[in-house]
Design a protein around this motif. Structure first.
Motif, short mmCIF file in Angstrom:
data_model
loop_
_atom_site.label_atom_id
_atom_site.label_comp_id
_atom_site.label_asym_id
_atom_site.label_seq_id
_atom_site.Cartn_x
_atom_site.Cartn_y
_atom_site.Cartn_z
N LEU A 139 -9.38 20.87 -21.50
CA LEU A 139 -8.59 19.65 -21.37
C LEU A 139 -7.11 19.99 -21.44
CD1 LEU A 139 -10.75 17.17 -23.44
CD2 LEU A 139 -10.82 17.70 -21.01
N VAL A 185 -1.01 18.16 -24.40
CA VAL A 185 -0.34 16.85 -24.42
C VAL A 185 0.87 16.83 -23.47
CG1 VAL A 185 0.94 15.22 -25.85
CG2 VAL A 185 -1.16 16.24 -26.72
N TRP A 186 1.64 17.90 -23.46
CA TRP A 186 2.86 17.87 -22.64
C TRP A 186 2.54 17.75 -21.14
CZ3 TRP A 186 2.81 21.79 -19.17
CH2 TRP A 186 2.22 23.02 -19.52
N LEU A 213 0.05 11.62 -11.02
CA LEU A 213 -0.57 10.30 -11.25
C LEU A 213 -1.00 10.13 -12.70
CD1 LEU A 213 -1.77 7.64 -10.11
CD2 LEU A 213 -3.89 8.91 -9.72
N CYS A 214 -1.75 11.10 -13.21
CA CYS A 214 -2.26 10.92 -14.58
C CYS A 214 -2.37 12.27 -15.27
CB CYS A 214 -3.57 10.16 -14.58
SG CYS A 214 -4.83 10.76 -13.44
N SER A 215 -3.53 12.91 -15.17
CA SER A 215 -3.76 14.12 -15.95
C SER A 215 -4.83 14.99 -15.32
CB SER A 215 -4.20 13.73 -17.36
OG SER A 215 -5.36 12.92 -17.26
N CYS A 216 -5.05 14.89 -14.00
CA CYS A 216 -6.09 15.68 -13.35
C CYS A 216 -5.82 17.16 -13.61
CB CYS A 216 -6.14 15.39 -11.86
SG CYS A 216 -6.57 13.67 -11.50
N LYS A 246 0.48 15.83 -19.92
CA LYS A 246 0.24 14.42 -19.65
C LYS A 246 1.50 13.59 -19.86
CE LYS A 246 -3.11 14.82 -22.75
NZ LYS A 246 -4.32 14.65 -23.58
N SER A 247 2.60 14.23 -20.25
CA SER A 247 3.80 13.46 -20.59
C SER A 247 4.59 13.08 -19.34
CB SER A 247 4.70 14.28 -21.53
OG SER A 247 5.29 15.35 -20.81
N PRO A 248 5.20 11.89 -19.34
CA PRO A 248 5.98 11.47 -18.17
C PRO A 248 7.07 12.46 -17.77
CG PRO A 248 5.58 9.59 -19.61
CD PRO A 248 5.07 10.81 -20.34
N PRO A 249 7.82 13.06 -18.72
CA PRO A 249 8.87 13.99 -18.27
C PRO A 249 8.31 15.18 -17.49
CG PRO A 249 9.21 13.40 -20.57
CD PRO A 249 7.87 12.84 -20.17
#
Lengths: 118, 206
Positions: free
Chosen positions: B121, B124-125, B110-113, B127-130
């Motif tokens: 935290l 970045v990867w 869904l996002c970045s849980c 959180k990436s769509p791919p």
């Protein structure tokens, strides 16, 4: 250590830390739940992806900013126009603040003219 | 220009996103929902106190102490709290133990849980769509991108994180680490190994 693990700053820019902290603080305060936040953020991310947005996750904090604004609007705590006006005021305040001094909203010349400064 | 070299040239300019974040923050401060000092404390915590070294200590303890491993398996949240970790993003932590038969991989489609108290935290990867889509559709391909090849016959189980439930992978303790202290073990547990996109190895010891 794997790639990009060592020495990666947690936040690339201060505003990313600010929006993150704001979203966490509002959850701590019970203004919205973790699930509401995840749903709002997921919707922004999916919307940006559908609109052909960037593919590497680097726009994550921009999506956080939009998600927070939309969530606050949905909760009746903000309006799009209100946030627009306040952001414009902050931008003017920044330009009007001499180097080395803290940027305060009161430094916005239009705010001073309107007699809103303390 | 003030001529003071410790001042940045753009100190007196906000980009649109900077101005917008300031606007949201000042609005919430004005309404009394947040305290600026609390915001600073949150940033400081995530920049300095919370990170994957916490999770590495959990994994090292699980490798060293079978009783702790059992408690971690039974109730991840309580077991990480024993080491002093918990709070926002860690309300319900589930530890996924790799076995010779099964490798675990975590994602948030869904996002970045992500399990903040133990991993900090997310990168970045994550959180990436791919990554968010391929971790589910083609986990073996994702692992190959990370240079990880699993033994043939080892299944991959993908865990989709949510706001309520967040996962940490407990990798298999690598060969050649007998007799190591918990500190030495923690040093070879990388963030990615606890996401499931890397495997620890005894050679990683510096």
């Amino acid at each position: 250590m794997s790639r990009a693990e060592a020495g990666d700053p947690v936040f690339a820019e201060p505003w990313q830390a600010q929006i993150f902290a704001l979203a966490v603080a509002l959850q701590n305060r019970g203004v919205f739940s973790a699930d509401e936040w995840a749903q709002a953020l997921g919707a922004e991310i999916a919307g940006a992806a559908a609109a052909g947005g960037c593919d590497d996750g680097s726009d994550y904090y921009e999506r956080c900013c939009e998600a927070l604004e939309h969530l606050l609007i949905a909760k009746g705590l903000a309006s799009h126009e209100g946030v627009d006006a306040l952001a414009a005021s902050w931008a003017r305040a920044a330009e009007a603040t001499p180097h080395g001094q803290p940027i305060l909203l009161e430094n916005d010349p239009e705010r001073r003219r309107a007699g809103q400064a303390p | 220009m003030s001529g003071h070299d410790h001042h940045h040239d753009h100190d007196n300019h906000f980009t649109p996103i900077e101005a917008r974040v300031r606007a949201l923050e000042s609005l919430m401060v004005a309404k009394g929902y947040v305290d600026p000092a609390a915001l600073d404390a949150i940033v400081e915590t995530y920049e300095t106190k919370i990170g994957p070294r916490n999770g590495a200590r959990v994994v090292a303890k699980a490798w060293s102490d079978p009783d702790y491993a059992q408690r971690l398996k039974a109730d991840g949240t309580a077991a990480v709290a024993e080491l002093g970790y918990g709070g926002r993003g860690g309300e319900h932590i589930v530890a996924c133990f790799n076995t010779p038969e099964e490798h675990n991989l975590i994602v948030c489609t869904l996002c970045s849980c992500y399990p903040w108290p133990v991993l900090g935290l997310p990168p970045v990867w994550y959180k990436s769509p791919p990554y968010r889509s391929r971790a589910v559709l083609d986990p073996r391909g994702v692992l190959a991108d990370f240079g990880v090849t699993l033994p043939e016959g080892q299944r991959i189980r993908v865990w989709d994180s949510t706001a309520e439930t967040r996962f940490i992978v407990v990798p298999l303790r690598p060969a050649g680490t007998q007799g190591w202290s918990e500190e030495a073990l923690a040093a070879i547990v990388s963030r990615d190994a606890m996401i499931g996109t890397a495997l620890p190895s005894a050679e990683a010891r510096r």
